[in-house]
Scaffold this active site. Structure first.
Site, PDB file in Angstrom:
ATOM      1  N   HIS A 228       0.632  -1.405   0.006  1.00 45.57           N
ATOM      2  CA  HIS A 228       0.081  -0.066  -0.242  1.00 45.57           C
ATOM      3  C   HIS A 228       0.876   1.395   0.136  1.00 45.57           C
ATOM      4  CE1 HIS A 228       1.096  -0.614   3.974  1.00 45.57           C
ATOM      5  NE2 HIS A 228       0.879   0.434   4.370  1.00 45.57           N
TER       6      HIS A 228
ATOM      7  N   ASP B 272       5.946   4.292   4.793  1.00 47.21           N
ATOM      8  CA  ASP B 272       7.193   3.255   5.832  1.00 47.21           C
ATOM      9  C   ASP B 272       6.787   2.691   4.998  1.00 47.21           C
ATOM     10  OD1 ASP B 272       4.168   3.201   6.414  1.00 47.21           O
ATOM     11  OD2 ASP B 272       4.639   1.773   8.153  1.00 47.21           O
TER      12      ASP B 272
ATOM     13  N   HIS C  92      -7.184  -1.837   6.543  1.00 46.20           N
ATOM     14  CA  HIS C  92      -6.080  -0.890   6.503  1.00 46.20           C
ATOM     15  C   HIS C  92      -6.020  -0.063   5.714  1.00 46.20           C
ATOM     16  CE1 HIS C  92      -2.436   0.425   8.306  1.00 46.20           C
ATOM     17  NE2 HIS C  92      -1.514   0.886   6.941  1.00 46.20           N
TER      18      HIS C  92
ATOM     19  N   ASP D 119       0.762  -4.280   5.962  1.00 48.62           N
ATOM     20  CA  ASP D 119       0.150  -3.907   7.248  1.00 48.62           C
ATOM     21  C   ASP D 119      -1.366  -4.198   7.182  1.00 48.62           C
ATOM     22  OD1 ASP D 119       2.319  -2.078   7.909  1.00 48.62           O
ATOM     23  OD2 ASP D 119       1.009  -0.761   7.662  1.00 48.62           O
TER      24      ASP D 119
ATOM     25  N   HIS E 268       4.756  -5.230  11.094  1.00 49.87           N
ATOM     26  CA  HIS E 268       6.296  -4.304  11.564  1.00 49.87           C
ATOM     27  C   HIS E 268       6.513  -4.934  13.274  1.00 49.87           C
ATOM     28  CE1 HIS E 268       5.596  -0.867   8.833  1.00 49.87           C
ATOM     29  NE2 HIS E 268       4.541  -1.155   9.213  1.00 49.87           N
TER      30      HIS E 268
HETATM   31  C1  5PN Z   1       3.974   3.992  11.322  1.00 51.10           C
HETATM   32  C2  5PN Z   1       2.490   4.822  11.251  1.00 51.10           C
HETATM   33  N1  5PN Z   1       2.412   5.618  11.163  1.00 51.10           N
HETATM   34  C3  5PN Z   1       1.506   6.416  11.025  1.00 51.10           C
HETATM   35  C4  5PN Z   1       0.474   5.668   9.997  1.00 51.10           C
HETATM   36  C5  5PN Z   1       0.023   6.665   9.810  1.00 51.10           C
HETATM   37  O1  5PN Z   1      -0.582   7.832   9.717  1.00 51.10           O
HETATM   38  O2  5PN Z   1      -1.274   5.896   8.675  1.00 51.10           O
HETATM   39  C6  5PN Z   1      -0.191   4.395   8.751  1.00 51.10           C
HETATM   40  C7  5PN Z   1       0.979   4.734   9.665  1.00 51.10           C
HETATM   41  C8  5PN Z   1       1.808   4.150   9.897  1.00 51.10           C
HETATM   42  O3  5PN Z   1       2.148   2.876   9.483  1.00 51.10           O
HETATM   43 ZN    ZN Z   2       3.045   0.158   7.564  1.00 50.53          ZN
HETATM   44 ZN    ZN Z   3      -0.044   1.479   6.753  1.00 51.91          ZN
END
Ligand code: 5PN
Ligand code: ZN
Ligand code: ZN
Length: 254
Positions: A100, A104, A171, A193, A238
């Site tokens: 997605h 990150d 997600h 995620d 994670h």
């Molecule tokens: C690690 C992380 N930090 C912030 C966000 C966010 O605003 O949506 C997904 C997300 C994360 O996976």
């Molecule tokens: Zn992530």
């Molecule tokens: Zn995410």
């Protein structure tokens, strides 16, 4: 192009760590407090191409936009340095597929000059037309700005023999997970995620960041069913404890 004698190899590329609160990791469950977790990418070196699933975060971006996530990423934990560990140049990566488009998971896309980006149509649309509460998640659009060659998919899709994308929405709008079949071990199922940790799988408690919570829970159940049906090992996105026990590049799974 190296073909490893027709064998598929899977490399886990270490991309450093971030911190979020335990209530974001486990929505309405916690416990609260800072949790530091890894971000990693998956290189599938296949006879038909070098497929990179996710590309981690860009340190400069996180320091600028989300410094409260306390990024720790050494120069050795960047995509080019991780690829170099296994003797691959960034220009040799043929395809990038992101679970997605959260920051990150896309940070290294822009560093892969020859890769085709395999995009889920709904995810690409959501990146451009997201809800206000998704703003931070979709804050790194550097990969989109430089004009990648996109190949649109509507998962489930087979990218190459034994490399399958599954739809695991919730997600995000067009979230995808990756199933890789190997000759020497059981299949590897990378959840992305859709499941941050093994505790997410066990408890079916989703992360606080989500577009659709009920779809998120359904995707966790779908992943557990696919793993069971294929006798696959689940690799969450994670999970610090799990990540510590896995083989990281330059070692590989085959
Ligand atoms: C690690 C992380 N930090 C912030 C966000 C966010 O605003 O949506 C997904 C997300 C994360 O996976
Ligand atoms: Zn992530
Ligand atoms: Zn995410």
């Amino acid at each position: 192009m190296t073909t490893n004698g027709g064998e598929t190899r899977v490399y886990l590329l270490d991309g450093g760590t971030l911190v979020i609160d335990g209530y974001h990791l486990y929505w309405n469950l916690g416990p609260g407090g800072e949790v530091r977790f890894p971000c990693y990418s998956v290189l599938v070196d296949h006879p038909q191409g070098k497929f990179l699933f996710d590309t981690g975060y860009d340190l400069e971006h996180v320091l600028k936009v989300l410094p409260f996530e306390k990024p720790e990423q050494t120069p050795a934990q960047t995509i080019p340095a991780q690829l170099k560990l296994i003797g691959i140049e960034p220009g040799e990566v043929t395809h990038v597929v992101n679970s997605h488009y959260h920051f990150d998971h896309v940070g290294g896309n822009r560093l892969l000059p020859n890769a085709t980006t395999i995009a889920h149509e709904r995810e690409l649309n959501q990146l451009h037309h997201h809800e206000p509460f998704e703003r931070l998640g979709y804050s790194d659009t550097s990969f989109d700005a430089i004009g990648p060659r996109y190949e649109l998919v509507n998962a489930p899709t087979e990218l190459a023999p034994g490399v399958e994308l599954l739809e695991t929405p919730g997600h995000t709008a067009g979230h995808m997970s990756l199933l890789v079949r190997l000759s020497g071990r059981r299949p590897m199922l990378f959840t992305g995620d859709a499941a941050y940790t093994t505790k997410s799988l066990e408890t079916e408690v989703i992360a606080g960041f989500h577009l659709d919570p009920r779809a998120s829970v359904a995707s966790i159940r779908h992943l557990k069913k696919v793993a069971e049906d294929n006798e696959a090992e689940l690799f969450c996105s994670h999970d610090a404890a799990s990540f510590a026990g896995w083989q990281k590049a330059p070692a590989y799974y085959r």
